[in-house]
Write a protein that holds these residues in place. Structure first.
Motif, short mmCIF file in Angstrom:
data_model
loop_
_atom_site.label_atom_id
_atom_site.label_comp_id
_atom_site.label_asym_id
_atom_site.label_seq_id
_atom_site.Cartn_x
_atom_site.Cartn_y
_atom_site.Cartn_z
N GLU A 112 0.84 -1.21 0.00
CA GLU A 112 0.00 0.00 0.00
C GLU A 112 0.87 1.25 0.00
O GLU A 112 0.55 2.24 -0.69
N ILE A 113 1.95 1.22 0.76
CA ILE A 113 2.86 2.37 0.78
C ILE A 113 3.52 2.54 -0.58
O ILE A 113 3.63 3.66 -1.09
N ARG A 114 3.95 1.42 -1.17
CA ARG A 114 4.53 1.48 -2.51
C ARG A 114 3.53 2.05 -3.51
O ARG A 114 3.87 2.90 -4.34
N GLN A 115 2.30 1.63 -3.42
CA GLN A 115 1.26 2.09 -4.33
C GLN A 115 1.01 3.59 -4.15
O GLN A 115 0.87 4.34 -5.12
N SER A 116 0.99 4.03 -2.92
CA SER A 116 0.73 5.44 -2.64
C SER A 116 1.88 6.32 -3.11
O SER A 116 1.68 7.33 -3.78
N LEU A 117 3.11 5.92 -2.78
CA LEU A 117 4.28 6.72 -3.16
C LEU A 117 4.58 6.65 -4.65
O LEU A 117 5.34 7.46 -5.17
N GLY A 118 3.98 5.68 -5.33
CA GLY A 118 4.27 5.51 -6.75
C GLY A 118 3.39 6.36 -7.65
O GLY A 118 3.46 6.22 -8.87
N LYS A 119 2.57 7.23 -7.12
CA LYS A 119 1.69 8.05 -7.94
C LYS A 119 2.49 9.16 -8.62
O LYS A 119 2.67 10.24 -8.07
N SER A 120 2.94 8.88 -9.82
CA SER A 120 3.76 9.85 -10.56
C SER A 120 2.96 11.06 -10.99
O SER A 120 3.54 12.10 -11.33
N SER A 121 1.63 10.95 -11.01
CA SER A 121 0.82 12.07 -11.48
C SER A 121 0.99 13.31 -10.61
O SER A 121 0.79 14.43 -11.07
N THR A 122 1.37 13.11 -9.34
CA THR A 122 1.56 14.28 -8.48
C THR A 122 2.79 15.09 -8.92
O THR A 122 2.96 16.23 -8.50
N ALA A 123 3.64 14.51 -9.78
CA ALA A 123 4.77 15.27 -10.33
C ALA A 123 4.28 16.41 -11.21
O ALA A 123 5.03 17.34 -11.52
N LYS A 124 3.02 16.36 -11.62
CA LYS A 124 2.46 17.44 -12.43
C LYS A 124 2.42 18.75 -11.65
O LYS A 124 2.37 19.83 -12.24
N LEU A 125 2.40 18.67 -10.33
CA LEU A 125 2.43 19.91 -9.54
C LEU A 125 3.68 20.72 -9.85
O LEU A 125 3.63 21.94 -10.02
N ALA A 126 4.82 20.03 -9.94
CA ALA A 126 6.07 20.71 -10.29
C ALA A 126 6.00 21.26 -11.70
O ALA A 126 6.51 22.35 -11.99
N ALA A 127 5.35 20.51 -12.60
CA ALA A 127 5.22 20.97 -13.99
C ALA A 127 4.33 22.21 -14.06
O ALA A 127 4.59 23.13 -14.85
N PHE A 128 3.27 22.26 -13.24
CA PHE A 128 2.43 23.46 -13.18
C PHE A 128 3.26 24.68 -12.81
O PHE A 128 3.17 25.73 -13.44
N LYS A 129 4.07 24.53 -11.78
CA LYS A 129 4.89 25.65 -11.31
C LYS A 129 5.92 26.06 -12.36
O LYS A 129 6.18 27.25 -12.56
N ALA A 130 6.50 25.06 -13.02
CA ALA A 130 7.55 25.36 -14.00
C ALA A 130 6.99 26.12 -15.20
O ALA A 130 7.67 26.98 -15.78
N TYR A 131 5.77 25.81 -15.61
CA TYR A 131 5.19 26.43 -16.80
C TYR A 131 4.41 27.71 -16.50
O TYR A 131 3.88 28.34 -17.42
#
Length: 540
Positions: A330-349
């Motif tokens: 469950e921890i692996r599944q939770s931490l593996g959500k790469s979609s939250t990396a879009k937050l950094a992309a929002f800030k960058a753009y």
């Protein structure tokens, strides 16, 4: 007169991470040179004053053009052409060529867009090679450009001098410089957060010889762009209107709720630290991303997981596991959500006004439709359906920055934030967001082009072709597809319908490859079908 042009520039920020609009408006971005070619005349080079001062220290035979003559060329040109004009030259001209004539969208032309329309590589080097023009990109000059467009670390002697002036040790200067360069590269707003003298902690490659060589590289790029332009057809009238619309869309951008993005990042950081502490207690491992070590722990505990992909972890969680194994997965599944990396992309753009610009790429797909760049607005996760319908309520909890509160009210914080990413794109004050989409535009268009009358008839009858395909795949009645036709079964049907639509098609059966003229919904689950290939291409 047509004027072909190309900028060379330098900046502390990475254009690949932030896009052309943020790059162009960044306070550290500087134009190094601009090459211009009027019709079939020789290419000339313009440089700003700071470069001219360095060039004056050496003998060179660069074909220079004055600011006055450049002004006249821009004023008189009927077309200003550049390769990737929409993503780079246009925002660079608007931000850095103050005092020169403005260039309206109607006057710009983009050879990268024209190449894409012809299904050619979008990159200049690939496009010129594809059409076989003699003028090609300067490979050695390209390496020099990559060196000169980025800041360099201070050399030891420079660090010692700066350390003495600032009362720091050489190691402190080195550490500070590394942190500054790292922050500048990925965060457009880093200059607002850094010490006022941060520019002193790095330098540039700007010797006179290198600048002369870079100018020659820029000239060759323009020659290659001009040669490519001669081989490419102009955008048809209708496509030209779409390209100009694309420029308007990218110029306007979309507002991002950056405050909520910051809150979400703080929640994720706190939540991940808590999960990692729990993981350390269960396994002794410090990271859920250490795949080999984590897989080894699971094997030692006789947990039958072949790999740690999203699908495998999800499947394993459906089986019988010990409490410790289940929690680790469950921890692996939770931490593996790469979609939250879009937050950094929002800030960058995000530009200075908080709007995300340059996210749409004209003719990005072979069919001619747009594709996304940066935060990939076409690829935001659907997320949890319940959370997705409670986005406003979920985001309202962000300012507390408490993952425990979010977990208690809405569920797993990472799942909640992933499901609410669409809510980060908002309407400007006084406006409402409106979402619209053509109904199955590619499916209808391809059926018409391929002459698949039975598909057109299904559309005419008001049937949902994705449900038709899903019914064939799952061998159920049309009306039984996910009850209402909006769930996962319909989504599978959508993928199959668009990916296996029409054409000269090969189907791999138990008895070997079979060629058929079209693939319809009833063909998708033939007995023994293992793979479908299009246009006669058999996969290896």
């Amino acid at each position: 007169m047509k004027l072909t042009m190309d900028f060379e520039s330098r900046a502390t920020i990475d254009i690949k991470k932030c896009g052309g609009y943020v790059y162009a408006e960044h306070p550290d971005t500087q134009v190094i040179c601009l090459a211009v070619k009027p019709d079939d005349e020789p290419t000339m080079i313009w440089v700003p004053d700071w470069v001219q001062g360095i060039l004056d220290t050496v003998d060179h035979d660069l074909p220079m053009i004055t600011s006055y003559n450049l002004h006249c060329l821009i004023r008189d040109a009927e077309v200003c052409e550049a390769h990737n004009a929409g993503g780079f030259e246009r925002p660079m001209w608007a931000n850095h060529m103050v005092g020169f004539p403005e260039i309206p969208i109607s006057k710009w032309d983009d050879t990268a867009a024209r190449a894409a329309m012809c299904a050619l590589p979008r990159a200049l080097d690939g496009a010129t090679k594809a059409v076989g023009v003699k003028q090609e990109k300067d490979a050695e000059g390209y390496k020099l450009m990559l060196k000169m467009c980025r800041p360099r670390a201070l050399r030891k002697k420079e660090r010692d001098t700066l350390a003495a002036e600032l009362g720091m040790t050489e190691e402190e200067v080195k550490s500070e410089a590394k942190a500054i360069l790292s922050a500048l590269k990925c965060d457009p707003r880093a200059p607002e957060k850094l010490r006022p003298d941060y520019h002193r902690f790095f330098a540039w490659h700007e010797s006179a010889d290198d600048l002369v060589r870079l100018c020659r590289y820029c000239i060759q790029d323009v020659e290659a762009e001009y040669a490519l332009s001669q081989e490419l057809p102009e955008l048809p009238k209708g496509e030209r209107k779409i390209w100009e619309l694309d420029q308007v869309i990218n110029d306007r951008g979309v507002l991002c709720d950056l405050v909520s993005v910051e809150h979400a990042e703080a929640i994720i950081e706190a939540h991940e630290e808590k999960l990692l502490d729990e993981l350390r207690g269960l396994t002794g491992l410090s990271s859920a991303k250490a795949v080999a070590a984590l897989k080894g722990w699971l094997e030692d505990n006789d947990c039958g997981v072949d790999d740690l992909t999203k699908q495998s972890v999800g499947d394993a969680l459906k089986g019988d596991l010990s409490p410790e194994e289940r929690r680790v997965l469950e921890i692996r599944q939770s931490l593996g959500k790469s979609s939250t990396a879009k937050l950094a992309a929002f800030k960058a753009y995000a530009c200075k006004d908080g709007r995300l610009r340059g996210m749409m790429l004209y003719h990005g797909a072979a069919t001619g439709r747009w594709t996304g760049k940066g935060p990939q607005p076409h690829n935001l996760p659907r997320g949890d359906e319940i959370i997705a319908h409670l986005q406003d309520q979920s985001i309202a909890l962000y300012p507390v920055r408490d993952p425990g509160l979010l977990d208690a009210v809405m569920g797993d914080p990472l799942n909640v934030i992933s499901s609410c990413l669409r809510g980060m794109l908002v309407a400007a004050p006084g406006h409402d967001p409106i979402a619209c989409d053509y109904a199955a535009i590619e499916g209808r268009g391809l059926a018409w082009l391929a002459g698949e009358q039975h598909v057109l008839d299904a559309y005419a009858e008001g049937k949902d072709l994705y449900r038709v395909a899903a019914a064939g795949i799952y061998k159920i009645a049309y009306e039984q597809v996910d009850g209402g036709g909006k769930g996962k079964q319909r989504q599978v049907g959508k993928v199959a319908e668009l990916a296996c639509f029409a054409g000269d098609t090969l189907v791999l059966t138990d008895s070997g490859w079979k060629r058929i003229e079209t693939v319809g919904p009833d063909d998708l689950l033939w007995d023994g079908v293992e793979f479908v290939a299009h246009d006669g291409v058999i996969p290896k």
